[in-house]
Design a protein around this motif. Structure first.
Motif, PDB file in Angstrom:
ATOM      1  N   VAL A  12       1.024  -1.062  -0.003  1.00  0.00           N
ATOM      2  CA  VAL A  12       0.140  -0.002   0.053  1.00  0.00           C
ATOM      3  C   VAL A  12       0.983   1.246   0.085  1.00  0.00           C
ATOM      4  O   VAL A  12       0.446   2.115  -0.791  1.00  0.00           O
ATOM      5  CB  VAL A  12      -0.857  -0.054   1.315  1.00  0.00           C
ATOM      6  CG1 VAL A  12      -1.730   1.435   1.188  1.00  0.00           C
ATOM      7  CG2 VAL A  12      -1.923  -1.226   1.075  1.00  0.00           C
ATOM      8  N   LYS A  13       2.170   1.115   0.745  1.00  0.00           N
ATOM      9  CA  LYS A  13       2.918   2.274   0.713  1.00  0.00           C
ATOM     10  C   LYS A  13       3.626   2.491  -0.614  1.00  0.00           C
ATOM     11  O   LYS A  13       3.646   3.747  -1.160  1.00  0.00           O
ATOM     12  CB  LYS A  13       3.737   1.952   1.703  1.00  0.00           C
ATOM     13  CG  LYS A  13       5.203   3.219   1.989  1.00  0.00           C
ATOM     14  CD  LYS A  13       5.941   2.982   2.988  1.00  0.00           C
ATOM     15  CE  LYS A  13       6.963   4.179   3.436  1.00  0.00           C
ATOM     16  NZ  LYS A  13       8.050   3.534   4.090  1.00  0.00           N
ATOM     17  N   ARG A  14       3.821   1.785  -1.323  1.00  0.00           N
ATOM     18  CA  ARG A  14       4.427   1.688  -2.779  1.00  0.00           C
ATOM     19  C   ARG A  14       3.272   2.273  -3.696  1.00  0.00           C
ATOM     20  O   ARG A  14       3.606   3.037  -4.356  1.00  0.00           O
ATOM     21  CB  ARG A  14       4.996   0.501  -3.295  1.00  0.00           C
ATOM     22  CG  ARG A  14       5.566   0.473  -4.371  1.00  0.00           C
ATOM     23  CD  ARG A  14       6.372  -0.771  -4.854  1.00  0.00           C
ATOM     24  NE  ARG A  14       5.268  -1.666  -5.370  1.00  0.00           N
ATOM     25  CZ  ARG A  14       4.869  -2.579  -4.715  1.00  0.00           C
ATOM     26  NH1 ARG A  14       5.368  -3.219  -3.672  1.00  0.00           N
ATOM     27  NH2 ARG A  14       3.758  -3.582  -5.165  1.00  0.00           N
ATOM     28  N   TYR A  15       2.131   1.948  -3.490  1.00  0.00           N
ATOM     29  CA  TYR A  15       1.157   2.291  -4.107  1.00  0.00           C
ATOM     30  C   TYR A  15       0.752   3.787  -4.045  1.00  0.00           C
ATOM     31  O   TYR A  15       0.428   4.581  -4.909  1.00  0.00           O
ATOM     32  CB  TYR A  15      -0.149   1.323  -3.796  1.00  0.00           C
ATOM     33  CG  TYR A  15      -0.483   0.065  -4.662  1.00  0.00           C
ATOM     34  CD1 TYR A  15       0.576  -0.596  -4.991  1.00  0.00           C
ATOM     35  CD2 TYR A  15      -1.585  -0.126  -5.163  1.00  0.00           C
ATOM     36  CE1 TYR A  15       0.502  -1.790  -5.598  1.00  0.00           C
ATOM     37  CE2 TYR A  15      -1.824  -1.378  -5.972  1.00  0.00           C
ATOM     38  CZ  TYR A  15      -0.634  -2.204  -6.005  1.00  0.00           C
ATOM     39  OH  TYR A  15      -0.584  -3.370  -6.832  1.00  0.00           O
ATOM     40  N   VAL A  16       0.683   3.921  -2.708  1.00  0.00           N
ATOM     41  CA  VAL A  16       0.426   5.551  -2.241  1.00  0.00           C
ATOM     42  C   VAL A  16       1.444   6.684  -2.857  1.00  0.00           C
ATOM     43  O   VAL A  16       1.296   7.349  -3.515  1.00  0.00           O
ATOM     44  CB  VAL A  16       0.356   5.736  -0.717  1.00  0.00           C
ATOM     45  CG1 VAL A  16       0.369   7.214  -0.320  1.00  0.00           C
ATOM     46  CG2 VAL A  16      -0.812   4.985  -0.364  1.00  0.00           C
ATOM     47  N   ARG A  17       2.703   6.124  -3.171  1.00  0.00           N
ATOM     48  CA  ARG A  17       3.804   6.937  -3.356  1.00  0.00           C
ATOM     49  C   ARG A  17       3.699   7.164  -4.957  1.00  0.00           C
ATOM     50  O   ARG A  17       4.064   8.037  -5.568  1.00  0.00           O
ATOM     51  CB  ARG A  17       5.277   6.250  -2.983  1.00  0.00           C
ATOM     52  CG  ARG A  17       5.747   6.501  -1.841  1.00  0.00           C
ATOM     53  CD  ARG A  17       7.143   6.071  -1.398  1.00  0.00           C
ATOM     54  NE  ARG A  17       7.534   6.455  -0.166  1.00  0.00           N
ATOM     55  CZ  ARG A  17       8.880   6.060   0.174  1.00  0.00           C
ATOM     56  NH1 ARG A  17       9.743   5.908  -0.478  1.00  0.00           N
ATOM     57  NH2 ARG A  17       9.120   6.302   1.437  1.00  0.00           N
ATOM     58  N   LYS A  18       3.075   6.080  -5.644  1.00  0.00           N
ATOM     59  CA  LYS A  18       2.964   6.220  -6.941  1.00  0.00           C
ATOM     60  C   LYS A  18       1.782   6.867  -7.413  1.00  0.00           C
ATOM     61  O   LYS A  18       1.355   7.190  -8.738  1.00  0.00           O
ATOM     62  CB  LYS A  18       2.833   4.589  -7.634  1.00  0.00           C
ATOM     63  CG  LYS A  18       4.516   4.237  -7.592  1.00  0.00           C
ATOM     64  CD  LYS A  18       4.399   2.775  -8.259  1.00  0.00           C
ATOM     65  CE  LYS A  18       5.761   2.088  -8.407  1.00  0.00           C
ATOM     66  NZ  LYS A  18       5.685   1.131  -8.938  1.00  0.00           N
ATOM     67  N   GLY A  19       0.866   7.219  -6.490  1.00  0.00           N
ATOM     68  CA  GLY A  19      -0.481   8.041  -6.638  1.00  0.00           C
ATOM     69  C   GLY A  19      -1.623   7.300  -6.597  1.00  0.00           C
ATOM     70  O   GLY A  19      -1.846   6.217  -7.189  1.00  0.00           O
TER      71      GLY A  19
END
Length: 339
Positions: free
Chosen positions: A60-67
């Protein structure tokens, strides 16, 4: 180029583009970014589609960073920030109860005075649209007045109007905006908006110290020319870059802010400064330096939000939350010792 552009003079959030808006660069960026958005939207729907819950983890953190897709932002922000849990633990219909209760007329008057100053270049906040039922300006008034009565220590502080205004443009819901504001003011940015602004003042000093550590030449130059860091960073921090950077870039920053907390503000600030190091060092006097700091928020990269967000996690290098906590403690102790 502006005349032949396929893009409207108003962006998707209702902001009028400036006269000098670079449509050519923007169209080139969007031709690639729209493809990225489509791919991200599908991944997000698989992860957090209708009826699915969202837990904080590395994926989820990775997804959030990608927008986060615009259609999911309100739900994701509420979930990853902890605002959902905060609302569940509160008394039922807290927001509605406050709004229906007695009002402090002095607070109401202060809020009402600031309404016309909020996003005057946005079609949803104009005088004409404010006459409509459930207008954005009316919703803005409601949220600010409700929060001012809910948190008496803060009441109303200038800058909150821009934050709530943008929250409403994204969420289109008063209650959601209220809970996200509560999370930001009381947990993510504690003591930023109280009358002393103690938290804000400390964090501006933290930024100055981080610049001294990571780009000592810039820190020395700014100090030599006598420009206070508060002049540079106050608007950045108080408005969380709203009214400073392009809207979609601000929202991408907020995606990470709601997940990772206040260290994101330092990452953005350091990236802007480090990327423009040479131009800042060329400034020979106070006024030139002030103007240069205004110009760095128009850096060509800030329009390309995807690349900019990638750069905030690379350019400043390592920046753990523990470092910021230690600096805050050190600076607070030093101030206390001087009293």
């Amino acid at each position: 180029m502006a005349v032949s552009s396929t893009f409207s003079k108003v962006d998707e959030y209702g902001f009028e583009r400036p006269e000098d808006f670079d449509y050519e660069t923007y169209e080139d960026f969007m031709s690639h970014y729209l493809i990225v958005l489509a791919k991200r939207a599908k991944k997000w729907t698989d992860l957090f589609g209708e009826g699915k819950s969202l837990k904080r983890n590395l994926t989820v953190k990775r997804y959030v960073r990608k927008g986060i897709p615009g259609s999911l932002r309100a739900r994701v922000w509420m979930s990853v920030s902890g605002a959902d849990l905060m609302r569940e633990r509160a008394s039922p219909n807290l927001y509605g109860t406050i709004l229906a209760g007695p009002k402090d007329e002095s607070l109401v008057d202060i809020v009402r005075t600031d309404l016309p100053r909020t996003f005057p270049d946005n079609i949803f906040f104009t005088e004409e649209t404010s006459r409509l039922e459930n207008s954005h300006r009316q919703m803005l008034f409601n949220v600010l007045v409700a929060y001012g009565h809910h948190n008496r220590e803060v009441g109303y502080c200038q800058g909150l109007n821009y934050i709530v205004g943008l929250l409403l443009l994204v969420t289109k819901d008063e209650e959601t905006a209220f809970w996200l504001l509560k999370m930001l003011v009381e947990h993510t940015l504690p003591q930023y908006y109280i009358c002393t602004m103690a938290g804000l003042i400390t964090d501006i000093d933290v930024l100055a110290e981080l610049v001294r550590i990571k780009v000592p030449e810039v820190h020395a130059h700014v100090t030599a020319l006598g420009l206070p860091w508060a002049v540079i960073a106050t608007k950045w921090f108080v408005c969380l870059f709203a009214e400073v950077l392009p809207t979609e870039t601000v929202l991408r920053i907020w995606d990470c802010l709601f997940y990772e907390g206040s260290k994101i503000i330092f990452r953005v600030s350091l990236t802007l400064i480090m990327r423009n190091k040479e131009n800042l060092l060329k400034c020979s006097d106070f006024s030139a330096l002030v103007e240069c700091f205004k110009e760095i928020t128009k850096d060509s990269l800030v329009l390309q939000c995807h690349e900019f967000m990638e750069s905030i996690f690379k350019t400043p290098g390592s920046l753990p939350g523990s470092t910021i906590t230690k600096l805050r403690t050190k600076i607070s102790q030093e101030k206390e010792a001087k009293k």
